[in-house]
Enzyme design. Structure first.
Site, PDB file in Angstrom:
ATOM      1  NE  ARG A  56      43.225  36.128  40.387  1.00 31.97           N
ATOM      2  CZ  ARG A  56      41.963  36.217  40.033  1.00 31.97           C
ATOM      3  NH1 ARG A  56      41.347  37.044  39.405  1.00 31.97           N
ATOM      4  NH2 ARG A  56      41.472  35.213  40.653  1.00 31.97           N
ATOM      5  CG  ASP A 157      34.491  36.463  29.546  1.00 32.14           C
ATOM      6  OD1 ASP A 157      33.841  35.836  30.143  1.00 32.14           O
ATOM      7  OD2 ASP A 157      35.515  37.361  30.180  1.00 32.14           O
TER       8      ASP A 157
END
Length: 289
Positions: A56, A157
């Site tokens: 990632r 979020d």
């Protein structure tokens, strides 16, 4: 521990061959990544997440033309207010969700709100790419009918990329087809032309939901209660017990005296906080109500 350049399998276990990665991730780098994401977002990365961290964050290094994780992390630490921190956090956030996931919660939500007088307010504290808050909004519409227009779902979020996808409300049709046909027809618009294979959440659903970026570790939260319901599902599993307890303590004053707190299927708050008591399967109420 001696620092060594990361060498890992890239999918050729059958032949037993290994290919050296093009970027350098040392043991010290991995440890520092774990420390930084914990400090920034409270996320606890286990030892076995090294592969995930490499895959990632490698995209961020390549984006900046860098070859060593150490240099990337040093730049982050030199610039505590840099925009790159957002990309760093987004990269290490896991978004696993679906419409009406853990389906037993939604009839309980409907039962709880059906006789409510006045607007209903729900906070979804881990909105991800939007499937959960939109499922909540659909439940409000099914349960309250015309009264749903007075109600609201606040969806937060930490992952801003996920929130951007959520705001668009566009999903693969194969994901939507898993829902009951009546719900699909009522709540989604089928894409055509360049949007063939996609489905968009209808405006009557999306107008009920407000998406906001939020870090549960932040000293100030951009949400104001009290809420009838708080959804906090499948996010606490990424925090340690101390962080979980602090968050639950902050939830308590944001929930109405008769409000409900929904947790994920693998989460148990009973031994973490005395502010809540278990009412049913992963459903909590305030302990002192």
């Amino acid at each position: 521990m001696t620092e060594q350049r990361e060498r890992v399998d890239v999918g050729q276990w059958a032949s037993g061959s290994q290919i050296e990665r093009d970027l350098e991730l040392t043991d010290a780098d991995f440890t520092r990544v774990r420390e930084l994401i914990y400090q920034r977002a409270g996320i606890v990365l286990a030892e076995h997440k090294r592969e995930m961290v490499y895959s990632r964050l490698a995209k961020r290094l390549r984006h900046h033309g860098m070859t060593r994780f150490g240099d990337y992390l040093a730049r982050l630490e030199r610039q505590p207010d840099a925009k790159e921190w957002e990309a760093f956090t987004n990269a290490l956030t896991t978004n696993l969700t679906a419409f009406f996931r853990e389906a037993h919660h939604f009839p309980l939500l409907a039962e709880h709100i059906k006789d409510k007088q006045g607007p209903v307010s729900v906070w979804c504290s881990a909105a991800s790419t939007g499937e959960e808050p939109y499922s909540i909004a659909m439940t409000l519409l099914e349960t309250l009918g015309g009264r749903a227009s007075q109600s609201s779902v606040i969806a937060t979020d930490i992952d801003t990329d996920a929130l951007n996808k959520a705001r668009k409300g566009v999903y693969p049709q194969e994901q939507v087809r898993k829902l009951e046909e009546a719900r699909v027809k009522r709540f989604f618009q089928k894409g055509t032309g360049n949007h063939l294979g996609l489905a968009r959440v209808r405006p009557e659903v999306s107008t009920l939901v407000e998406f906001l970026p939020m870090n549960l570790l932040a000293p100030q939260w951009p949400v104001k209660g009290p809420f009838d319901v708080i959804f906090c599902r499948n996010i606490m599993i990424y925090f340690d017990k101390d962080t979980q307890a602090k968050i639950l303590k902050r939830f308590a004053p944001l929930l109405k005296p008769d409000g409900l707190l929904f947790a994920g299927h693998s989460e148990n708050f009973s031994y973490i906080s005395d502010a809540f008591k278990l009412r049913g399967q992963t459903v909590y109420t305030l302990a002192n109500k």
